[in-house]
Design an enzyme around this catalytic site. Structure first.
Site, PDB file in Angstrom:
ATOM      1  N   ASN A  13       0.882  -1.174   0.000  1.00 42.79           N
ATOM      2  CA  ASN A  13       0.000   0.000   0.000  1.00 42.79           C
ATOM      3  C   ASN A  13       0.917   1.220   0.000  1.00 42.79           C
ATOM      4  O   ASN A  13       1.645   1.448   0.975  1.00 42.79           O
ATOM      5  CB  ASN A  13      -0.834  -0.028   1.285  1.00 42.79           C
ATOM      6  CG  ASN A  13      -2.270   0.387   1.118  1.00 42.79           C
ATOM      7  OD1 ASN A  13      -3.013   0.374   2.083  1.00 42.79           O
ATOM      8  ND2 ASN A  13      -2.707   0.763  -0.064  1.00 42.79           N
ATOM      9  N   ASN A  65      -7.427  10.310  -0.607  1.00 46.52           N
ATOM     10  CA  ASN A  65      -7.407   9.191  -1.543  1.00 46.52           C
ATOM     11  C   ASN A  65      -6.717   9.615  -2.841  1.00 46.52           C
ATOM     12  O   ASN A  65      -6.519  10.809  -3.092  1.00 46.52           O
ATOM     13  CB  ASN A  65      -8.838   8.730  -1.857  1.00 46.52           C
ATOM     14  CG  ASN A  65      -9.417   7.858  -0.763  1.00 46.52           C
ATOM     15  OD1 ASN A  65      -8.709   7.085  -0.121  1.00 46.52           O
ATOM     16  ND2 ASN A  65     -10.713   7.994  -0.536  1.00 46.52           N
ATOM     17  N   CYS A  74      -6.991   5.690   7.091  1.00 48.74           N
ATOM     18  CA  CYS A  74      -6.214   4.705   6.335  1.00 48.74           C
ATOM     19  C   CYS A  74      -5.215   4.061   7.293  1.00 48.74           C
ATOM     20  O   CYS A  74      -4.315   4.731   7.800  1.00 48.74           O
ATOM     21  CB  CYS A  74      -5.480   5.382   5.177  1.00 48.74           C
ATOM     22  SG  CYS A  74      -4.411   4.276   4.231  1.00 48.74           S
ATOM     23  N   CYS A 199      -4.883  -3.213   2.503  1.00 48.40           N
ATOM     24  CA  CYS A 199      -5.747  -2.196   3.110  1.00 48.40           C
ATOM     25  C   CYS A 199      -5.760  -2.457   4.609  1.00 48.40           C
ATOM     26  O   CYS A 199      -6.257  -3.493   5.059  1.00 48.40           O
ATOM     27  CB  CYS A 199      -7.158  -2.252   2.533  1.00 48.40           C
ATOM     28  SG  CYS A 199      -8.283  -1.076   3.321  1.00 48.40           S
ATOM     29  N   GLY A 200      -5.204  -1.523   5.382  1.00 52.63           N
ATOM     30  CA  GLY A 200      -5.061  -1.734   6.815  1.00 52.63           C
ATOM     31  C   GLY A 200      -6.374  -1.786   7.567  1.00 52.63           C
ATOM     32  O   GLY A 200      -6.608  -2.685   8.382  1.00 52.63           O
ATOM     33  N   THR A 201      -7.258  -0.818   7.302  1.00 54.34           N
ATOM     34  CA  THR A 201      -8.560  -0.865   7.967  1.00 54.34           C
ATOM     35  C   THR A 201      -9.364  -2.063   7.471  1.00 54.34           C
ATOM     36  O   THR A 201     -10.207  -2.599   8.195  1.00 54.34           O
ATOM     37  CB  THR A 201      -9.353   0.434   7.732  1.00 54.34           C
ATOM     38  OG1 THR A 201      -9.459   0.687   6.321  1.00 54.34           O
ATOM     39  CG2 THR A 201      -8.696   1.621   8.426  1.00 54.34           C
TER      40      THR A 201
END
Length: 262
Positions: A13, A65, A74, A199-201
Site C-alpha cells: 500500500n 485518496n 487509512c 488495506c489496513g482498515t
C-alpha cells in the site's frame, strides 16, 4: 514550485507523504493530489498524506485518496506516516497523533520498519445476508469465500461498492479466504476504485469479523496475508465490543525527491 515529497509503502500500500509542519502548502486541491498520485503522469500512490503540527499531539495526519478527495482513516497510511515521523526526527519509538477518526497511539520497532498502530474500538458489526459490515475507521464490507486467488476483485468488488445499498456513501469491499494458519485477504478500495495490494482498515475489519463468525472470545491475534505481504491484527473481543485493536506490519521508505507542481 518544487514540492519535496517522500514515498512510503506498507505491505504494498503506497503513499506520497509531505512534511507540512510549517503549513506552507495548501493541500485542498483535489486535481493536484490526483495528478501527483497518478502512476503515469505523477509520482504514483494509493493516497497522499500531509504531516502537520497539532497542539496536544506529536503531529496530525491529513489523508487524501488517490482521486484527490479527503478520506476516512487509512490504517497502512497511518503506519507509514508514523515511520516517516520517526525517520525525520519528529518522534522516537512511540507516538500519539491525530487522524480524521480521532487520536491514535503507535509504536515503532527498534529497527524502524515495523509499526504497531492502535485502531479505534469497534462496538457494532452489521450482518448483510451472510456477509459483515463494520467501521474500523473506514467502512468495510467483508465476504468469506473460497478460491480467492481466482476472483476478479475489480469486477466483484465494484458490484458491491456500487450496489443500491452502498453506492451513495461508498464502501470498501474485502474478500477473505481462511487458509488455516492465516487469512488471505483481497480488497477493492473506494477512492482508489480498484484493488490495492493491501488495506489496513480492511484487514482489521476482516479479523474482527472472523472472531465474530467463529465465536472467539478474549485476546486474539490474527495473521493476514495480502497481495503486498504480511500483516497482523491483535485485539480483545468480549463477545460484543472489540478493544485494544492493533494493526501491525512493515512500513518502509521507498524514495524521496521533488516534483514540480506549477
Amino acid at each position: 514550485m518544487n514540492l519535496k515529497f517522500y514515498k512510503y509503502q506498507g505491505a504494498g500500500n503506497d503513499f506520497v507523504i509531505v512534511d507540512n509542519r510549517e503549513g506552507a502548502i495548501n493541500h485542498q486541491q483535489p486535481s493536484l493530489i490526483a495528478n501527483i498520485c497518478d502512476r503515469r503522469f505523477g509520482i504514483g500512490g494509493d493516497g497522499m498524506m500531509f504531516l502537520q503540527s497539532k497542539e496536544g499531539y506529536d503531529f496530525e495526519m491529513v489523508y487524501y485518496n488517490s482521486d484527490g478527495q479527503p478520506s476516512s482513516m487509512c490504517g497502512n497510511g497511518g503506519r507509514c506516516i508514523v515511520a516517516f515521523a520517526h525517520d525525520i526526527g519528529v518522534i522516537e519509538n512511540e507516538t500519539n497523533f491525530l487522524a480524521v477518526d480521532g487520536p491514535h497511539y503507535a509504536k515503532i520497532s527498534d529497527s524502524g520498519d515495523w509499526v504497531s498502530l492502535q485502531m479505534i474500538d469497534v462496538n457494532v458489526v452489521h450482518i448483510d445476508g451472510v456477509d459483515y459490515v463494520l467501521n474500523t475507521g473506514s467502512p468495510h464490507y467483508v465476504r468469506f469465500t473460497e478460491r480467492l486467488e481466482d476472483t476478479n476483485m475489480f469486477e466483484e468488488g465494484k458490484k458491491i461498492r456500487y450496489n443500491d445499498v452502498y453506492k451513495a456513501e461508498g464502501i470498501n469491499v474485502n474478500f477473505v479466504e481462511d487458509k488455516g494458519d492465516h487469512l488471505f485477504v483481497r480488497t477493492y478500495e473506494r477512492g482508489v476504485e480498484d484493488e490495492t495490494y493491501a488495506c489496513g482498515t480492511g484487514v482489521t475489519a476482516v479479523a474482527l469479523a472472523m472472531a465474530k463468525r467463529q465465536h472467539k472470545i478474549g485476546d486474539i491475534s490474527t495473521p493476514v496475508k495480502v497481495l503486498g505481504g504480511n500483516l497482523n491484527i491483535r485485539f480483545n473481543y468480549d463477545g460484543e465490543k472489540y478493544t485494544r485493536v492493533f494493526l501491525e506490519g512493515p512500513a518502509k521508505k521507498v524514495f524521496e525527491g521533488e516534483i514540480n507542481v506549477g
